[in-house]
Scaffold this active site. Structure first.
Site, mmCIF file in Angstrom:
data_model
loop_
_atom_site.group_PDB
_atom_site.id
_atom_site.type_symbol
_atom_site.label_atom_id
_atom_site.label_comp_id
_atom_site.label_asym_id
_atom_site.label_seq_id
_atom_site.Cartn_x
_atom_site.Cartn_y
_atom_site.Cartn_z
ATOM 1 N N CYS A 28 0.841 -1.205 0.000
ATOM 2 C CA CYS A 28 0.000 0.000 0.000
ATOM 3 C C CYS A 28 0.877 1.257 0.000
ATOM 4 C CB CYS A 28 -0.904 -0.038 1.230
ATOM 5 S SG CYS A 28 -1.744 1.508 1.600
ATOM 6 N N CYS A 31 0.174 3.658 2.795
ATOM 7 C CA CYS A 31 0.673 3.133 4.073
ATOM 8 C C CYS A 31 2.171 3.388 4.184
ATOM 9 C CB CYS A 31 0.400 1.637 4.178
ATOM 10 S SG CYS A 31 -1.349 1.193 4.080
#
Length: 103
Positions: A28, A31
């Site tokens: 991600c 993230c």
């Protein structure tokens, strides 16, 4: 930041004081953007225990908690959910700090 190892540990941690679960995944991009800032956020909010939860490893838990976007944060205090910052958008340090300050 500690990493969640089991569902039993999740239950223990969510029922033990003030805990913020940080739902994330290695793939991600958003993230990866916030992860380097997490130590600063943790240091500024030492009254919380921060726990990283790998979304792929705990996909059923994510479903149970309606975590459909990452990075996301869910806070508990002694077993009661006190707040959530859950969506699929990139989050800045300021946005995460603002969320924590509302708890």
């Amino acid at each position: 930041m500690r990493e969640l190892k089991s569902l039993a540990e999740f239950e223990t941690l969510k029922n033990s004081g003030k805990t913020i679960f940080f739902f994330t995944a290695d793939w991600c991009g958003d993230c990866v953007f916030i992860k380097p800032l997490m130590p600063e956020i943790e240091n500024e909010h030492a009254d919380f225990t921060f726990v990283q939860v790998d979304r792929d490893e705990f996909i059923d838990l994510c479903g149970d908690l309606a975590i459909f976007g990452i990075p996301s944060f869910v806070a508990f205090e002694n077993g009661i959910e006190t707040g959530r910052f859950v969506n699929k958008d990139r989050k800045t340090k300021e946005e995460v700090t603002q969320f924590i300050n509302t708890l």
